[in-house]
Design an enzyme around this catalytic site. Structure first.
Site, PDB file in Angstrom:
ATOM      1  CE  LYS A 193     -13.384 123.016 -67.920  1.00 46.49           C
ATOM      2  NZ  LYS A 193     -12.840 124.320 -68.283  1.00 46.49           N
ATOM      3  CE  LYS A 246     -10.418 121.211 -66.041  1.00 44.95           C
ATOM      4  NZ  LYS A 246     -10.407 122.538 -66.547  1.00 44.95           N
TER       5      LYS A 246
END
Ligand code: PBG
Length: 319
Positions: A193, A246
């Protein structure tokens, strides 16, 4: 010429026969924002066509998703109350816990994933416990993160998805869930992330911007890709069942590297900024809506098995 690639592009039948990438409704997860209060279904200004729902209004939304063939959601909660230690995140009467129970009451077969994090619930907006100096304290935070995951499982969540990016969180969650008889609940780790500006519209939607500073001491440096593989490897060792990359569209290279290297289901989060960008381009007739499908297919082609996207309904309608 005895090689003519165009022979396999002649009409839609032959194109379909040799198509390499397919997307199915089963691949899609829709993000759902739940707020305190009653009778609320309010469009989120930063995420057009997405809504804030109060718990009592969730039923119609779940019915719509089911009728479109979408089998699951990831829930984000907006609590009444924020404090230093994110108490609202592990409260049995917290917003996410209430939402899970409500959905499961009428739709036990609908798959409910929860985002496990503290930022929507902390007064300072960071994803962990802060020291007096304002640093995020990793190891103390782990106890809270695990506790939040457990409270979601107790409320009936099918899967938990920690997005805090603390070191060691997957092991902490796995250990506590196993201890409390939730060994059957999978963990989808937000492993790679990035500290991305593409989360902007989400932070508006979830009022989760950090009050001071940024998330760069825990989310990944946007310049790195080897580091993503190390993060993923650690999460797999610690017990992640699914790993996530992500954002998605600016990080397709990471999805592909992860797919080539690891034999584990990969999720990609097509985040709020990616959605908002394409949505506004389509709405302003800068591009036509085929770009929605094309962008989602690119995530699939890069190697994602699961796609979390605000476009889930649009894609389901196109299929
Ligand atoms: C919470 C969280 C964020 C997103 C998902 N979980 C925001 C952040 O880390 O700042 C972003 C999702 C999106 O932009 O669509 N930590």
């Amino acid at each position: 010429m005895n090689k003519r690639p165009r022979r396999l592009r002649g009409d839609h039948n032959i194109r379909a026969l040799v198509r390499e990438t397919h997307i199915s409704k089963n691949d899609l997860i829709y993000p759902l924002f739940v707020v305190e209060g009653e009778g609320i279904k309010k469009e989120i200004p930063s995420l057009k066509d997405c809504y804030h729902y109060s718990v009592d209004m969730l039923d119609d939304e779940i019915k719509e998703l089911k009728s479109l063939g979408i089998m699951g959601v990831i829930i984000f909660g907006l609590p009444y109350h924020k404090d230093e230690v994110a108490s609202g995140a592990f409260d049995e009467q917290g917003i996410v816990q209430k939402a899970i129970r409500k959905i499961k009451e009428n739709h036990p077969d609908f798959y409910v994933i929860t985002d496990v994090c503290m930022c929507q619930y902390t007064s300072h907006g960071h994803c962990g416990i802060l020291s007096e100096k304002g640093d995020v304290l990793n190891d103390i935070t782990l106890d809270y993160i695990a506790r939040i995951a457990l409270s979601h499982a107790k409320a009936g969540a099918d899967m938990v998805a920690p997005s805090d990016m603390m070191d060691g969180r997957i092991r902490a969650i796995r250990t506590l869930l196993d201890e409390k008889d939730f060994s059957h609940i999978p963990i989808m780790a937000y492993s790679a992330k990035y500290a991305s500006a593409f989360y902007g519209p989400f932070r508006e939607a979830a009022s989760s911007s950090p009050g001071k500073g940024d998330r760069k001491s825990y989310q990944m440096d946007i310049h790195n890709s080897d580091e993503a593989l190390r993060e993923i490897e650690l999460d797999i060792e610690d017990g992640a069942d699914i790993i996530m990359v992500k954002p998605a569209l600016s990080y397709l290279d990471i999805i592909r590297r992860a797919k080539d290297k690891f034999n584990i289901p990969i999720a990609a989060y097509n985040v709020s900024g990616e959605y908002a960008m394409i949505k506004s381009a389509v709405e302003n007739n800068i591009m036509n809506e085929a770009v929605i499908y094309e962008s989602i297919i690119s995530i699939k082609r890069a190697g994602a098995d699961i796609i979390i996207t605000y476009f889930a309904k649009d894609i389901a309608k196109m299929l």
